[in-house]
Motif scaffolding. Structure first.
Motif: not given
Length: 69
Positions: A1-26
């Motif tokens: 399981m990969k861990e992604i830390d988006v603490r301290g980031l402002s939207c929409p950056e956390p959503v974009l990071i998670v979206m990119d990860e889901m797209d890259a590693n379905p």
């Protein structure tokens, strides 16, 4: 399981990071750490749009969103 830390980031950056990860590693399980309720809500909504199950818990004072592949 990969861990992604988006603490301290402002939207929409956390959503974009998670979206990119889901797209890259379905199919990969993800654990996302967030520190804001609106970030948690947006990531849970994103997981639903990807038809992925998720659960939310707490890790200390932060939210831990587990997104299943």
């Amino acid at each position: 399981m990969k861990e992604i830390d988006v603490r301290g980031l402002s939207c929409p950056e956390p959503v974009l990071i998670v979206m990119d990860e889901m797209d890259a590693n379905p199919g990969q399980d993800l654990a996302v750490l967030a520190d804001a309720a609106h970030t948690r809500d947006n990531i849970v909504k994103l997981a639903g749009e990807y038809k992925r199950d998720c659960r939310v818990g707490m890790r200390g004072k932060d939210f831990e969103i587990i997104i299943q592949g």
